[in-house]
Design a protein around this motif. Structure first.
Motif, PDB file in Angstrom:
ATOM      1  N   LEU A   3      21.822 -18.684  38.132  1.00 45.65           N
ATOM      2  CA  LEU A   3      21.577 -18.377  36.595  1.00 45.65           C
ATOM      3  C   LEU A   3      21.687 -19.096  35.619  1.00 45.65           C
ATOM      4  N   MET A   4      22.776 -20.243  35.379  1.00 39.12           N
ATOM      5  CA  MET A   4      23.522 -20.948  34.844  1.00 39.12           C
ATOM      6  C   MET A   4      22.160 -21.674  33.959  1.00 39.12           C
ATOM      7  N   CYS A  28      26.703 -20.285  38.807  1.00 38.69           N
ATOM      8  CA  CYS A  28      26.769 -22.273  39.023  1.00 38.69           C
ATOM      9  C   CYS A  28      25.460 -21.460  40.569  1.00 38.69           C
ATOM     10  N   SER A  29      26.549 -20.481  40.736  1.00 35.43           N
ATOM     11  CA  SER A  29      25.847 -21.218  42.582  1.00 35.43           C
ATOM     12  C   SER A  29      24.901 -19.135  43.041  1.00 35.43           C
ATOM     13  N   THR A  30      24.796 -18.601  41.907  1.00 36.75           N
ATOM     14  CA  THR A  30      23.332 -17.214  42.239  1.00 36.75           C
ATOM     15  C   THR A  30      21.995 -17.562  41.256  1.00 36.75           C
ATOM     16  N   GLN A  31      21.236 -17.341  42.134  1.00 39.32           N
ATOM     17  CA  GLN A  31      20.279 -17.114  41.887  1.00 39.32           C
ATOM     18  C   GLN A  31      19.832 -15.845  41.137  1.00 39.32           C
ATOM     19  N   PRO A  32      18.961 -16.044  40.525  1.00 45.06           N
ATOM     20  CA  PRO A  32      18.495 -15.026  39.294  1.00 45.06           C
ATOM     21  C   PRO A  32      16.980 -14.679  40.450  1.00 45.06           C
ATOM     22  N   VAL A  33      17.548 -12.844  40.189  1.00 42.85           N
ATOM     23  CA  VAL A  33      16.089 -11.958  41.164  1.00 42.85           C
ATOM     24  C   VAL A  33      15.326 -11.650  39.662  1.00 42.85           C
ATOM     25  N   ASP A  34      13.998 -11.068  39.849  1.00 42.79           N
ATOM     26  CA  ASP A  34      13.142 -10.694  38.743  1.00 42.79           C
ATOM     27  C   ASP A  34      13.513  -9.569  38.546  1.00 42.79           C
TER      28      ASP A  34
END
Length: 102
Positions: free
Chosen positions: A33-34, A79-85
């Motif tokens: 997300l960052m 800084c450690s979360t991946q985005p989801v569509d």
């Protein structure tokens, strides 16, 4: 708007869209997300202690400077979360109401 981060490589990854404060932004699969927020803009969130803007600090989940929230009030480390569509993110801390007290 010019982003704080500029993508120089790995541009061929799958594209996805997340909504930040209601506005759509583009991210690539595997970003955090960052990375998505700072590639699209100049800051992650407004400071809860004044009128300053925050852009993260340690980049590894230790400093607590990169918190963002889902529209449901869940805190996420950018800084450690991946985005989801389709993910919907708020850069402002929600009102402290139960069960969001923490």
């Amino acid at each position: 708007m010019t982003g704080r981060f500029v993508r120089l490589a790995e541009t061929g990854r799958a594209e996805l869209t997340i909504h930040v404060d209601g506005a759509p932004i583009r991210a690539l699969a595997g970003d955090t997300l960052m990375v998505a927020l700072l590639t699209a803009g100049t800051h992650l969130r407004a400071s809860e202690f004044g009128d300053g803007r925050r852009a993260g600090f340690c980049l590894m989940g230790a400093c607590q400077d990169c918190w963002v929230w889902t529209e449901d009030g869940e805190r996420l480390r950018a800084c450690s979360t991946q985005p989801v569509d389709g993910m919907r993110i708020s850069t402002r801390q929600p009102e402290a109401t139960w069960p969001n007290l923490a």
